[in-house]
Design an enzyme around this catalytic site. Sequence first.
Site, PDB file in Angstrom:
ATOM      1  N   CYS A   1       1.511  17.667  17.132  1.00  0.00           N
ATOM      2  CA  CYS A   1       1.969  17.747  18.733  1.00  0.00           C
ATOM      3  C   CYS A   1       0.894  18.929  19.162  1.00  0.00           C
ATOM      4  CB  CYS A   1       3.257  18.010  18.760  1.00  0.00           C
ATOM      5  SG  CYS A   1       4.324  16.813  18.029  1.00  0.00           S
TER       6      CYS A   1
ATOM      7  N   CYS B   1       5.786  20.581  15.202  1.00  0.00           N
ATOM      8  CA  CYS B   1       4.691  19.460  15.005  1.00  0.00           C
ATOM      9  C   CYS B   1       3.391  19.872  15.050  1.00  0.00           C
ATOM     10  CB  CYS B   1       5.277  18.548  15.935  1.00  0.00           C
ATOM     11  SG  CYS B   1       4.165  16.932  15.905  1.00  0.00           S
TER      12      CYS B   1
END
Length: 115
Positions: A41, A38
């Site tokens: 993230c 991600c």
Amino acid sequence: MESKTDSNSVTHVTTKTWDAEVLRSDLPVFVDFWAEWCGPCRMVGPAVEQIGKILAGKVKVAKLNVDENQQIAMKYGVQSIPSLILFKGGKEVARTIGAAPKEAYLKFIENSLKA
């Protein structure tokens, strides 16, 4: 497997350590639900680590890899990441989704704990 800590500011929690590290913590716990793949993230990671240093002793900061700990992510209905959830006394008190600057997270934590 024991909980790993990045430079003592962030605790990496797993399904096995979840209850002890998050639900039974004396301090409020700010948990970053994330995954390796991600992009947002990864952008949030450094901010989360800084928050761990800034709030050391006041708020515990933890990261949970949703790919490796899917049952926890499902239990809390985490459907998009990064999701950052604040727990206090074993209960979810607030949640924010998506990447944001460190200052926004600090304000979020501060406001959520005042409520």
